[in-house]
Design a protein around this motif. Structure first.
Motif, PDB file in Angstrom:
ATOM      1  N   HIS A  14       0.907  -1.293  -0.049  1.00 26.78           N
ATOM      2  CA  HIS A  14       0.061  -0.028   0.048  1.00 26.78           C
ATOM      3  C   HIS A  14       1.050   1.347   0.091  1.00 26.78           C
ATOM      4  CE1 HIS A  14      -3.779  -2.460   0.727  1.00 26.78           C
ATOM      5  NE2 HIS A  14      -2.752  -3.134   1.490  1.00 26.78           N
ATOM      6  N   GLY A  15       0.671   2.124  -0.643  1.00 25.28           N
ATOM      7  CA  GLY A  15       1.037   3.403  -0.855  1.00 25.28           C
ATOM      8  C   GLY A  15       0.236   4.646  -0.773  1.00 25.28           C
ATOM      9  N   VAL A  16       0.578   5.781  -1.529  1.00 23.42           N
ATOM     10  CA  VAL A  16      -0.107   6.862  -1.123  1.00 23.42           C
ATOM     11  C   VAL A  16      -0.293   7.454  -2.775  1.00 23.42           C
ATOM     12  CG1 VAL A  16      -0.408   9.334  -0.396  1.00 23.42           C
ATOM     13  CG2 VAL A  16       0.184   7.807   1.283  1.00 23.42           C
ATOM     14  N   ALA A  17      -1.290   7.796  -3.275  1.00 22.35           N
ATOM     15  CA  ALA A  17      -1.308   7.818  -4.745  1.00 22.35           C
ATOM     16  C   ALA A  17      -0.852   9.678  -4.812  1.00 22.35           C
ATOM     17  CB  ALA A  17      -2.718   8.012  -5.279  1.00 22.35           C
ATOM     18  N   SER A  18      -0.435   9.956  -5.877  1.00 26.23           N
ATOM     19  CA  SER A  18      -0.301  11.310  -6.412  1.00 26.23           C
ATOM     20  C   SER A  18       0.064  11.359  -7.779  1.00 26.23           C
ATOM     21  CB  SER A  18       1.077  11.814  -5.625  1.00 26.23           C
ATOM     22  OG  SER A  18       2.247  11.350  -6.190  1.00 26.23           O
ATOM     23  N   HIS A  19      -0.063  12.713  -8.354  1.00 27.69           N
ATOM     24  CA  HIS A  19       0.196  13.046  -9.629  1.00 27.69           C
ATOM     25  C   HIS A  19       1.639  12.557 -10.069  1.00 27.69           C
ATOM     26  CE1 HIS A  19       0.374  14.765 -13.963  1.00 27.69           C
ATOM     27  NE2 HIS A  19      -0.970  14.913 -13.628  1.00 27.69           N
ATOM     28  N   ALA A  20       1.734  11.932 -11.041  1.00 30.57           N
ATOM     29  CA  ALA A  20       3.092  11.537 -11.603  1.00 30.57           C
ATOM     30  C   ALA A  20       4.263  12.738 -11.856  1.00 30.57           C
ATOM     31  CB  ALA A  20       3.035  10.410 -12.831  1.00 30.57           C
ATOM     32  N   SER A  21       3.681  13.802 -12.120  1.00 30.82           N
ATOM     33  CA  SER A  21       4.369  15.041 -12.103  1.00 30.82           C
ATOM     34  C   SER A  21       4.892  15.317 -10.787  1.00 30.82           C
ATOM     35  CB  SER A  21       3.847  15.994 -12.719  1.00 30.82           C
ATOM     36  OG  SER A  21       2.785  16.371 -11.858  1.00 30.82           O
ATOM     37  N   GLU A  22       4.484  14.792  -9.782  1.00 29.31           N
ATOM     38  CA  GLU A  22       5.154  15.159  -8.240  1.00 29.31           C
ATOM     39  C   GLU A  22       5.091  13.838  -7.518  1.00 29.31           C
ATOM     40  OE1 GLU A  22       3.427  19.226  -7.148  1.00 29.31           O
ATOM     41  OE2 GLU A  22       1.910  18.095  -7.445  1.00 29.31           O
ATOM     42  N   PRO A  23       5.941  13.110  -7.957  1.00 24.81           N
ATOM     43  CA  PRO A  23       6.142  11.838  -7.313  1.00 24.81           C
ATOM     44  C   PRO A  23       6.527  11.692  -5.723  1.00 24.81           C
ATOM     45  CG  PRO A  23       8.000  11.902  -8.620  1.00 24.81           C
ATOM     46  CD  PRO A  23       6.993  13.005  -8.951  1.00 24.81           C
ATOM     47  N   GLU A  24       7.179  12.890  -5.699  1.00 27.31           N
ATOM     48  CA  GLU A  24       7.638  12.996  -3.929  1.00 27.31           C
ATOM     49  C   GLU A  24       6.485  12.998  -3.193  1.00 27.31           C
ATOM     50  OE1 GLU A  24       7.685  16.759  -5.859  1.00 27.31           O
ATOM     51  OE2 GLU A  24       8.381  15.088  -6.564  1.00 27.31           O
ATOM     52  N   ALA A  25       5.258  13.511  -3.698  1.00 23.56           N
ATOM     53  CA  ALA A  25       4.305  13.919  -2.794  1.00 23.56           C
ATOM     54  C   ALA A  25       3.557  12.547  -2.517  1.00 23.56           C
ATOM     55  CB  ALA A  25       3.032  14.736  -3.750  1.00 23.56           C
ATOM     56  N   GLY A  26       3.961  11.462  -3.144  1.00 22.92           N
ATOM     57  CA  GLY A  26       3.062  10.331  -2.696  1.00 22.92           C
ATOM     58  C   GLY A  26       4.082   9.349  -2.429  1.00 22.92           C
ATOM     59  N   GLU A  27       3.807   7.944  -1.903  1.00 24.09           N
ATOM     60  CA  GLU A  27       4.623   6.914  -1.674  1.00 24.09           C
ATOM     61  C   GLU A  27       4.079   5.744  -2.511  1.00 24.09           C
ATOM     62  OE1 GLU A  27       6.498   6.448   0.571  1.00 24.09           O
ATOM     63  OE2 GLU A  27       6.271   8.004   1.865  1.00 24.09           O
ATOM     64  N   ASN A  28       5.196   5.470  -3.704  1.00 23.06           N
ATOM     65  CA  ASN A  28       4.982   4.502  -4.780  1.00 23.06           C
ATOM     66  C   ASN A  28       4.733   3.150  -4.194  1.00 23.06           C
ATOM     67  OD1 ASN A  28       5.068   3.014  -6.971  1.00 23.06           O
ATOM     68  ND2 ASN A  28       6.057   4.830  -8.000  1.00 23.06           N
ATOM     69  N   ALA A  29       3.600   2.534  -4.338  1.00 21.74           N
ATOM     70  CA  ALA A  29       3.240   1.202  -3.880  1.00 21.74           C
ATOM     71  C   ALA A  29       4.100   0.121  -4.798  1.00 21.74           C
ATOM     72  CB  ALA A  29       1.969   0.948  -4.134  1.00 21.74           C
ATOM     73  N   ILE A  30       4.536   0.414  -6.000  1.00 20.76           N
ATOM     74  CA  ILE A  30       5.217  -0.494  -6.884  1.00 20.76           C
ATOM     75  C   ILE A  30       6.695  -0.532  -6.486  1.00 20.76           C
ATOM     76  CG2 ILE A  30       6.123  -0.833  -9.147  1.00 20.76           C
ATOM     77  CD1 ILE A  30       3.492   0.357 -10.345  1.00 20.76           C
ATOM     78  N   TYR A  31       7.144   0.647  -6.190  1.00 21.46           N
ATOM     79  CA  TYR A  31       8.572   0.659  -5.601  1.00 21.46           C
ATOM     80  C   TYR A  31       8.628  -0.265  -4.101  1.00 21.46           C
ATOM     81  CZ  TYR A  31       9.701   4.548  -8.438  1.00 21.46           C
ATOM     82  OH  TYR A  31       9.807   5.068  -9.577  1.00 21.46           O
ATOM     83  N   ARG A  32       7.531  -0.254  -3.026  1.00 14.31           N
ATOM     84  CA  ARG A  32       7.572  -1.091  -2.220  1.00 14.31           C
ATOM     85  C   ARG A  32       7.289  -2.586  -2.506  1.00 14.31           C
ATOM     86  NH1 ARG A  32       3.677   2.608   2.285  1.00 14.31           N
ATOM     87  NH2 ARG A  32       5.415   3.903   2.577  1.00 14.31           N
ATOM     88  N   ALA A  33       6.301  -2.972  -3.328  1.00 16.10           N
ATOM     89  CA  ALA A  33       6.364  -4.086  -3.851  1.00 16.10           C
ATOM     90  C   ALA A  33       7.666  -4.622  -4.368  1.00 16.10           C
ATOM     91  CB  ALA A  33       5.210  -4.121  -4.887  1.00 16.10           C
ATOM     92  N   ALA A  34       8.449  -3.823  -5.110  1.00 17.00           N
ATOM     93  CA  ALA A  34       9.558  -4.324  -5.955  1.00 17.00           C
ATOM     94  C   ALA A  34      10.730  -4.850  -4.807  1.00 17.00           C
ATOM     95  CB  ALA A  34      10.209  -3.104  -6.622  1.00 17.00           C
ATOM     96  N   GLU A  35      10.714  -3.813  -3.508  1.00 16.87           N
ATOM     97  CA  GLU A  35      11.619  -4.086  -2.689  1.00 16.87           C
ATOM     98  C   GLU A  35      11.285  -5.711  -2.115  1.00 16.87           C
ATOM     99  OE1 GLU A  35      13.063  -2.716   1.760  1.00 16.87           O
ATOM    100  OE2 GLU A  35      11.772  -1.382   0.695  1.00 16.87           O
ATOM    101  N   ALA A  36       9.964  -5.826  -1.866  1.00 14.18           N
ATOM    102  CA  ALA A  36       9.461  -7.177  -1.353  1.00 14.18           C
ATOM    103  C   ALA A  36       9.823  -8.227  -2.121  1.00 14.18           C
ATOM    104  CB  ALA A  36       7.923  -6.906  -1.136  1.00 14.18           C
TER     105      ALA A  36
END
Length: 380
Positions: A198-220
């Motif tokens: 689970h992450g936090v959605a944001s506009h892709a132009s401001e990725p730092e405003a969210g938490e990318n769930a794919i990145y977390r999944a990739a670590e797992a």
């Protein structure tokens, strides 16, 4: 219904049982009532169960047991559900919907011939023929729902089905060498897990405003990839587990940082060991659920395994061995509940679930003889 193993196999294989096992269960129940004096029952989910003893207890009188009774029970176990047939395995006429059954070159072809109506037929005939050992009950069980996670076996166990020993008729032929029917004393299980990040959605132009769930999944995923596979030594073989990420899903649009990503893990378990999925515990925003957990099996009674191996030797000219099997069967549920299990059956690696599924008639007879021999000699 006829009584020879080949004819009984053909008749059972012709009965559709991929969506509804009722008709196949009816045929098995009817045959047992007509051909044996055993006590025959049908439980709430459709399992067919029968029990007899050496003193000839009539079918309407189940063999009693209590805590002070030193009787032991040996069960022949199979299942009469099958996976969905190919179009070529379904008859158009004269009986639309029946499965196509053919016999050629000493083999019976049809959906379920190998997995595992042939073994069920061999066990039925052996059950009819055998005189159980002194102070032993001989049990027959054909379960529903094996192909969808052991539905029938689990129900029977919950209702008190717990033989002391079981010979499960799944495939054990051509394992140690071609033309030999071996005795399987252990097999792998399967655990299927869905991991969700689970992450936090944001506009892709401001990725730092969210938490990318794919990145977390990739670590797992990377941690799962680095897991060590457990293994155990059984019957002189190394039975090794495995872990693999098999599916991944995440994201909703090209311009949205995703708030959710999930992936599935297929783990092949071994007796007494599991992969350490707790290594995912400290990845933030992660949760997982177990979707399926089919238990592994290992026979811990060396005397039973050796007695079954001796029965297998007597039924064939080849030299059978104690071996392991790579995939789960209903023996896992029984073993987990406390039954000592071995697997002896006619199916060969790569034969089940195929468009040209078949079983050797000679090997069916071999299995029938093995089943009869162990039933009359065990418990010793």
């Amino acid at each position: 219904m006829s009584s020879s193993v080949a004819e009984l196999t053909r008749e059972l294989v012709a009965i559709p049982s991929h969506d509804d096992e009722t008709a196949a269960g009816d045929a098995i129940e009817r045959w047992l009532r007509e051909e044996t004096t055993a006590h025959v029952t049908r439980d709430a989910v459709g399992n067919v169960l029968a029990r007899k003893r050496a003193d000839g207890s009539p079918r309407d009188e189940p063999a009693p047991r209590d805590e002070s009774d030193d009787r032991r029970s040996l069960a022949f176990v199979g299942h009469h559900d099958v996976v969905s047939p190919a179009d070529s395995q379904i008859r158009d006429a004269p009986e639309p919907g029946e499965y196509v059954v053919e016999e050629r070159d000493g083999r019976i072809y049809g959906r379920g011939a190998a997995d595992m109506k042939g073994a069920v037929a061999a066990a039925m005939v052996a059950f009819r023929e055998a005189t159980p050992a002194e102070r032993a009950d001989l049990v027959f069980a054909s379960f529903v729902g094996e192909e969808v996670g052991g539905v029938g076996a689990r129900h029977a166990i919950e209702e008190g089905f717990l033989p002391d020993y079981a010979v499960v008729g799944e495939g054990s032929t051509n394992y140690s060498s071609p033309g030999v029917t071996d005795v399987v004393v252990a097999h792998r299980g399967r655990r299927g897990v869905t991991v969700t990040a689970h992450g936090v959605a944001s506009h892709a132009s401001e990725p730092e405003a969210g938490e990318n769930a794919i990145y977390r999944a990739a670590e797992a995923v990377e941690r799962v990839r680095d897991l060590e596979f457990p293994s155990v030594e059984v019957a002189g073989e190394t039975l090794a587990g495995s872990v693999a990420v098999t599916e991944i899903d995440g994201g909703s649009a090209i311009n949205v940082v995703p708030d959710r990503c999930s992936f599935t893990v297929d783990e092949r378990t071994v007796p007494g060991e599991r992969a350490d999925l707790e290594i995912l515990a400290d990845v933030p925003g992660l949760e997982w659920t177990v979707d399926q957990d089919l238990p592994p099996m290992q026979c811990d009674d060396d005397a039973f395994a050796e007695a079954t191996l001796e029965a297998a030797r007597e039924s064939q000219s080849g030299k059978p061995e104690l071996v392991t099997k790579p995939h789960a069967t209903d023996a896992g549920w029984l073993s987990q509940a406390g039954t000592e299990c071995v697997i002896v059956g006619p199916s060969e690696p790569g034969e089940a679930h195929t468009r040209d599924e078949s079983v050797s008639i000679a090997v069916l007879e071999r299995c029938r003889e093995t089943y009869r021999t162990i039933a009359e000699s065990w418990p010793a």
